[in-house]
Write a protein that holds these residues in place. Sequence first.
Motif, PDB file in Angstrom:
ATOM      1  N   PHE A 147       0.843  -1.202   0.000  1.00  0.00           N
ATOM      2  CA  PHE A 147       0.000   0.000   0.000  1.00  0.00           C
ATOM      3  C   PHE A 147       0.877   1.251   0.000  1.00  0.00           C
ATOM      4  N   GLU A 199       0.673   5.781  -1.550  1.00  0.00           N
ATOM      5  CA  GLU A 199      -0.070   6.806  -2.267  1.00  0.00           C
ATOM      6  C   GLU A 199       0.889   7.738  -2.973  1.00  0.00           C
ATOM      7  N   PHE A 237      -4.414   6.564  -3.938  1.00  0.00           N
ATOM      8  CA  PHE A 237      -4.011   5.459  -3.070  1.00  0.00           C
ATOM      9  C   PHE A 237      -3.894   4.195  -3.918  1.00  0.00           C
ATOM     10  N   LYS A 280      -7.388   4.068  -5.814  1.00  0.00           N
ATOM     11  CA  LYS A 280      -8.485   4.865  -5.267  1.00  0.00           C
ATOM     12  C   LYS A 280      -8.071   6.335  -5.301  1.00  0.00           C
ATOM     13  N   THR A 306      -8.600  10.165  -4.382  1.00  0.00           N
ATOM     14  CA  THR A 306      -9.245  10.996  -3.362  1.00  0.00           C
ATOM     15  C   THR A 306      -8.807  12.446  -3.527  1.00  0.00           C
ATOM     16  N   ARG A 343      -4.985  13.452   1.150  1.00  0.00           N
ATOM     17  CA  ARG A 343      -4.442  12.260   1.811  1.00  0.00           C
ATOM     18  C   ARG A 343      -4.276  12.504   3.317  1.00  0.00           C
ATOM     19  N   ASP A 394      -8.352   9.831   5.461  1.00  0.00           N
ATOM     20  CA  ASP A 394      -8.373   9.094   4.192  1.00  0.00           C
ATOM     21  C   ASP A 394      -7.666   7.753   4.323  1.00  0.00           C
ATOM     22  N   CYS A 410      -9.288   4.014   3.907  1.00  0.00           N
ATOM     23  CA  CYS A 410      -8.676   3.004   3.029  1.00  0.00           C
ATOM     24  C   CYS A 410      -8.488   1.682   3.762  1.00  0.00           C
ATOM     25  N   TYR A 415     -11.835   0.034   4.070  1.00  0.00           N
ATOM     26  CA  TYR A 415     -12.208  -0.500   2.765  1.00  0.00           C
ATOM     27  C   TYR A 415     -11.402  -1.755   2.445  1.00  0.00           C
TER      28      TYR A 415
END
Length: 372
Positions: A184, A186, A222, A235, A237, A240, A244, A248, A251
């Motif tokens: 993960f 961003e 993201f 994703k 947005t 950040r 957020d 995430c 989700y």
Amino acid sequence: MPDKYIVTLTPEERSELMQLTRRGTLSARKMKRAQILMLADKGHKDDTITQMLNAGISTVHRTRQKFVEGGVEFALNERPRPGGQKKLDSKAEALLIATACSDPPTGCCRWTMQLLAERLVELNVVESLSDETVRRTLGKKQLKPWLKEQWCFSTVGADFVWRMENVLDLYAQPYHPEEPVVCFDERPCQLIGETRVPRPPKPGRPQRYDHEYERKGTCNIFGFFQPLKSWRHLKVTEHRKSEDFGVCMQYLVDGLFPDAQQVHVVLDNLNTHTPAALYKTFKPDEALRILSRIQFHYTPKHGSWLNMVEFEFSALSRQCLNRRIPDIEKLRHEVTAWEQRRNRDKTTVNWLFTVDDARTKLSRLYPQTTLS
């Protein structure tokens, strides 16, 4: 008028010149001189040789003269020429290099050739010095004081090694549907609009767009990447913030992996990438519920190369974002299309770097231990 210098080659000299001209390895000057000697040996006059070889009359005359005075080798080769006196001796060169490696004068961001030449004159090393002499001297040492490289000086120690091996060991584990591994991260994205309509390409002419553009703000992307399943999700947005990040993670466990017992998340040390972000976003019961299903694996500081989602962002930048996208809805549409194509093609990262590789190739990063 008879030629003053008569060329008469011995059979050995004639054979040597023939072999030299047939090899094709002589310089143009040597080749022409060898041909002059062979033609002169056959009795041709200077005027005739000049016309046959398109050479100057003085060249033909000097070649004859050098042969008579010193033989074939002397006629073919250049006379040694005394080089010019060196402007800088070894001590002056050392001083120049040391100066180029020092801090520039106040008010200057870097040393230039002219500033270095002026400094040596100020120090009475030489009476005068040209910029070109400075450039050649520095060039011999492959020194370029006008260049600068941005570099990341990381602090390497036990903490770096622990985080690196933790991530590498996680990557080495086989796929387990109940404990998926997700990388993960961003990246920011600038929204840019056109001020004039671009012109499409035509045969013989590339696409044209105006150099002026209009800033439409910024947003954030993201990225979720599961390498063992060749799957990714992006994703978009508006920002950040910690909230957020918390959304995430919710989700991730509820929307993407609802059946997983625990999701292993590889991420960097950004200040929003902490469990505290979930407590800032949700009530304590919900934050604890989400965190109970997530295990964070942090890459070392300045070790983002260990996060495989970086490869996805690199491909995204080159294949999708390398253009002007004016609004967030357009960006979402384009990013979704890119994501679907990559997932359909099962594009992934074949990670080969292991813990054993790290201990062998990066042994210098490991701290010295006192106990076995």
